[in-house]
Design a protein around this motif. Structure first.
Motif, mmCIF file in Angstrom:
data_model
loop_
_atom_site.group_PDB
_atom_site.id
_atom_site.type_symbol
_atom_site.label_atom_id
_atom_site.label_comp_id
_atom_site.label_asym_id
_atom_site.label_seq_id
_atom_site.Cartn_x
_atom_site.Cartn_y
_atom_site.Cartn_z
ATOM 1 N N LYS A 136 -11.348 -4.991 14.097
ATOM 2 C CA LYS A 136 -10.417 -3.860 13.970
ATOM 3 C C LYS A 136 -9.037 -4.364 13.530
ATOM 4 C CE LYS A 136 -13.728 -1.511 16.066
ATOM 5 N NZ LYS A 136 -14.747 -0.793 15.275
ATOM 6 N N LYS A 137 -9.055 -5.351 12.664
ATOM 7 C CA LYS A 137 -7.804 -5.982 12.214
ATOM 8 C C LYS A 137 -7.190 -5.164 11.094
ATOM 9 C CE LYS A 137 -6.056 -10.616 11.237
ATOM 10 N NZ LYS A 137 -6.442 -12.044 11.139
ATOM 11 N N ILE A 138 -5.879 -5.005 11.139
ATOM 12 C CA ILE A 138 -5.179 -4.240 10.108
ATOM 13 C C ILE A 138 -4.681 -5.202 9.034
ATOM 14 C CG2 ILE A 138 -3.214 -2.748 9.591
ATOM 15 C CD1 ILE A 138 -3.520 -1.622 12.450
ATOM 16 N N LEU A 139 -5.176 -5.010 7.815
ATOM 17 C CA LEU A 139 -4.806 -5.830 6.670
ATOM 18 C C LEU A 139 -4.576 -4.931 5.464
ATOM 19 C CD1 LEU A 139 -7.498 -8.665 6.915
ATOM 20 C CD2 LEU A 139 -5.049 -8.932 7.321
ATOM 21 N N PRO A 140 -3.665 -5.300 4.578
ATOM 22 C CA PRO A 140 -3.529 -4.542 3.331
ATOM 23 C C PRO A 140 -4.639 -4.917 2.361
ATOM 24 C CG PRO A 140 -1.873 -6.274 3.434
ATOM 25 C CD PRO A 140 -2.654 -6.362 4.703
ATOM 26 N N CYS A 141 -5.385 -3.920 1.892
ATOM 27 C CA CYS A 141 -6.504 -4.138 0.975
ATOM 28 C C CYS A 141 -6.476 -3.051 -0.099
ATOM 29 C CB CYS A 141 -7.844 -4.080 1.704
ATOM 30 S SG CYS A 141 -7.999 -5.182 3.118
ATOM 31 N N ALA A 142 -7.110 -3.324 -1.227
ATOM 32 C CA ALA A 142 -7.245 -2.315 -2.275
ATOM 33 C C ALA A 142 -8.413 -1.398 -1.909
ATOM 34 C CB ALA A 142 -7.483 -2.971 -3.628
ATOM 35 N N MET A 171 -9.686 -7.511 -2.540
ATOM 36 C CA MET A 171 -8.803 -8.484 -1.898
ATOM 37 C C MET A 171 -7.533 -8.575 -2.721
ATOM 38 S SD MET A 171 -7.303 -11.618 -2.048
ATOM 39 C CE MET A 171 -8.069 -12.250 -3.528
ATOM 40 N N ALA A 172 -6.458 -8.007 -2.227
ATOM 41 C CA ALA A 172 -5.191 -8.082 -2.952
ATOM 42 C C ALA A 172 -4.038 -8.224 -1.974
ATOM 43 C CB ALA A 172 -5.012 -6.839 -3.827
ATOM 44 N N GLY A 173 -3.826 -7.173 -1.180
ATOM 45 C CA GLY A 173 -2.692 -7.164 -0.267
ATOM 46 C C GLY A 173 -2.716 -8.305 0.733
ATOM 47 N N ALA A 174 -3.920 -8.704 1.167
ATOM 48 C CA ALA A 174 -4.011 -9.816 2.130
ATOM 49 C C ALA A 174 -3.458 -11.098 1.513
ATOM 50 C CB ALA A 174 -5.456 -10.022 2.574
ATOM 51 N N LEU A 175 -3.755 -11.332 0.235
ATOM 52 C CA LEU A 175 -3.241 -12.502 -0.473
ATOM 53 C C LEU A 175 -1.744 -12.372 -0.727
ATOM 54 C CD1 LEU A 175 -3.370 -15.080 -2.196
ATOM 55 C CD2 LEU A 175 -4.200 -13.655 -4.096
ATOM 56 N N ASP A 176 -1.328 -11.222 -1.250
ATOM 57 C CA ASP A 176 0.081 -11.034 -1.578
ATOM 58 C C ASP A 176 0.959 -11.105 -0.329
ATOM 59 O OD1 ASP A 176 -0.602 -10.684 -4.267
ATOM 60 O OD2 ASP A 176 -0.953 -8.543 -3.984
ATOM 61 N N SER A 177 0.461 -10.549 0.777
ATOM 62 C CA SER A 177 1.213 -10.609 2.034
ATOM 63 C C SER A 177 1.308 -12.042 2.544
ATOM 64 C CB SER A 177 0.558 -9.719 3.091
ATOM 65 O OG SER A 177 0.618 -8.359 2.705
ATOM 66 N N PHE A 226 3.878 -6.827 5.031
ATOM 67 C CA PHE A 226 3.046 -5.897 4.278
ATOM 68 C C PHE A 226 3.469 -5.901 2.817
ATOM 69 C CE2 PHE A 226 1.667 -3.182 8.041
ATOM 70 C CZ PHE A 226 0.332 -3.432 7.836
ATOM 71 N N VAL A 227 2.469 -6.014 1.944
ATOM 72 C CA VAL A 227 2.683 -5.819 0.516
ATOM 73 C C VAL A 227 1.686 -4.763 0.070
ATOM 74 C CG1 VAL A 227 2.648 -6.863 -1.772
ATOM 75 C CG2 VAL A 227 3.460 -8.193 0.179
ATOM 76 N N LEU A 228 2.192 -3.677 -0.496
ATOM 77 C CA LEU A 228 1.342 -2.558 -0.893
ATOM 78 C C LEU A 228 1.302 -2.436 -2.415
ATOM 79 C CD1 LEU A 228 2.490 0.155 1.697
ATOM 80 C CD2 LEU A 228 0.861 -1.713 1.988
ATOM 81 N N GLY A 229 0.523 -1.468 -2.898
ATOM 82 C CA GLY A 229 0.464 -1.185 -4.321
ATOM 83 C C GLY A 229 -0.557 -2.025 -5.052
ATOM 84 N N GLY A 230 -0.422 -2.057 -6.376
ATOM 85 C CA GLY A 230 -1.356 -2.804 -7.209
ATOM 86 C C GLY A 230 -1.156 -4.296 -7.100
ATOM 87 N N HIS A 231 -2.202 -5.046 -7.474
ATOM 88 C CA HIS A 231 -2.153 -6.509 -7.423
ATOM 89 C C HIS A 231 -1.626 -6.997 -8.769
ATOM 90 C CE1 HIS A 231 -3.076 -10.560 -6.258
ATOM 91 N NE2 HIS A 231 -3.966 -10.719 -7.221
ATOM 92 N N GLY A 232 -0.299 -7.104 -8.864
ATOM 93 C CA GLY A 232 0.306 -7.511 -10.122
ATOM 94 C C GLY A 232 1.816 -7.388 -10.049
ATOM 95 N N ASP A 233 2.441 -7.285 -11.227
ATOM 96 C CA ASP A 233 3.898 -7.270 -11.301
ATOM 97 C C ASP A 233 4.517 -6.086 -10.572
ATOM 98 O OD1 ASP A 233 3.588 -9.474 -12.878
ATOM 99 O OD2 ASP A 233 3.878 -8.424 -14.770
ATOM 100 N N SER A 234 3.738 -5.022 -10.380
ATOM 101 C CA SER A 234 4.298 -3.802 -9.784
ATOM 102 C C SER A 234 4.051 -3.713 -8.273
ATOM 103 C CB SER A 234 3.695 -2.567 -10.473
ATOM 104 O OG SER A 234 2.298 -2.497 -10.227
ATOM 105 N N MET A 235 3.532 -4.781 -7.649
ATOM 106 C CA MET A 235 3.268 -4.735 -6.205
ATOM 107 C C MET A 235 4.546 -4.421 -5.435
ATOM 108 S SD MET A 235 2.868 -8.763 -5.142
ATOM 109 C CE MET A 235 1.688 -9.175 -6.424
ATOM 110 N N VAL A 236 4.383 -3.911 -4.206
ATOM 111 C CA VAL A 236 5.524 -3.423 -3.440
ATOM 112 C C VAL A 236 5.610 -4.136 -2.082
ATOM 113 C CG1 VAL A 236 6.712 -1.362 -2.573
ATOM 114 C CG2 VAL A 236 5.149 -1.166 -4.528
ATOM 115 N N PRO A 237 6.281 -5.284 -2.019
ATOM 116 C CA PRO A 237 6.555 -5.898 -0.711
ATOM 117 C C PRO A 237 7.506 -4.992 0.078
ATOM 118 C CG PRO A 237 6.821 -7.504 -2.489
ATOM 119 C CD PRO A 237 6.731 -6.153 -3.123
#
Length: 311
Positions: free
Chosen positions: A246-252, A144-150, A171-182
């Motif tokens: 079938k929901k599309i969510l950003p996840c690790a 659980m990362a992108g769903a929270l960050d998004s 959408f927010v992609l990448g790692g869950h931290g300072d380097s995340m990619v909104p």
């Protein structure tokens, strides 16, 4: 008909609030487990006593016994310790690797067909630990990362523009931290690209606030970290799986060539359904977005290389 079962390991703020959100949805029995036996029992009793008021009949169990978790459909792992004064990143990593490794071994032994959702930090690395230890197919291990960050990105956009969060998709992609990619280019308000609604300097400010979202709350709390939004993100993921939405969510998830990333857990958009991860959605990135994404992935890979030495 067999009743679905969800186990939440860790009865702290995130675990307890996740139990509340899922109990209110009434689609599965809930087991809340913690190494401190009285903590999950107390939280479950409190939840049961709120059932008559809120109107749910969910069966809840609070326990320190892993036998109670047997045959779970989904296991949510929230266990871990926060970083303490004087503790290095490697110290924190070593402690939480040990915790997540033990938890995974215990739940997998009793629920070999479960889907694992990891919430423990550092999230991408802990999801990697759960996958290595469980040896589950990648479809059944996600973080659980992108769903929270998004969600944080959407909240900040809503506050900035004065519009309903329901109008905003992000959408927010990448790692869950300072380097995340909104990704503002893939973020819309009632279908209108965010890039057409805000100037670059405001976009950059919202992106930075999203990256600092967790730290901002930690600073305000003084002792502790966010739990309302993380538990809401977990509940959204669980519901998508349980209801086969079938929901599309950003996840690790474990990328194996997608986005030119190989054998690494990193946040990407996925389709969630009854089988867990049903598809990794690949979107086109600009050269700048791809460079940021690869930088984020490199930070995650560095953590995972440290994990390899600890397992």
């Amino acid at each position: 008909m067999k009743k679905s079962k969800i186990t939440i390991v860790g009865a702290g703020q995130v675990g307890g609030t996740t139990a509340q959100r899922l109990a209110e949805k009434e689609f599965a029995d809930i087991v809340l487990l913690d190494i401190q036996p009285d903590l999950p029992r107390g939280k479950v009793l409190d939840l049961l006593e709120s059932g008559p008021i809120y109107g749910y009949d969910t069966r809840l169990t609070g326990t320190a016994n892993y036998e109670e978790t047997a045959n779970s459909d989904i296991v949510v792992i929230t266990s871990g310790v926060p970083r303490k004064p004087g503790m290095s990143r490697d110290d924190l990593l070593r402690v939480n690797v040990g915790i997540v490794k033990t938890v995974t071994e215990q739940v997998v032994q009793r629920s070999p067909e479960a889907i694992l959702i990891v919430v423990s930090n550092p999230l991408d690395a802990m999801t990697y630990v759960a996958h290595r230890v469980s040896r589950f197919p990648r479809e059944r291990v996600l973080g659980m990362a992108g769903a929270l960050d998004s969600a944080r990105f959407r909240a900040f956009i809503s506050m900035e523009l004065g519009v309903s969060v329901e109008n905003i998709h992000a959408f927010v992609l990448g790692g869950h931290g300072d380097s995340m990619v909104p990704l503002p280019r893939y973020t819309t308000v009632a279908g209108i690209p965010l890039t057409e609604l805000l100037p670059k300097e405001r976009l950059d400010a919202l992106i930075q606030r999203t990256r600092d979202g967790g730290a901002e709350i930690v600073k305000l709390f003084k002792t502790g970290s966010a739990f309302y939004a993380p538990s809401a993100a977990v509940a959204e993921m669980v519901e998508a799986i349980m209801k086969d939405k079938k929901k599309i969510l950003p996840c690790a998830v474990l990328c194996q060539g997608e986005y030119k990333i190989d054998n690494l857990f990193v946040g990407v958009p996925v389709k969630l359904g009854q089988g867990g991860i049903e598809e990794i959605i690949q979107i086109q990135l600009t050269p700048e977005e791809e460079a940021n994404f690869r930088r984020s992935a490199a930070a995650v890979r560095e953590l995972c290389q440290s994990v390899d030495k600890m397992i």
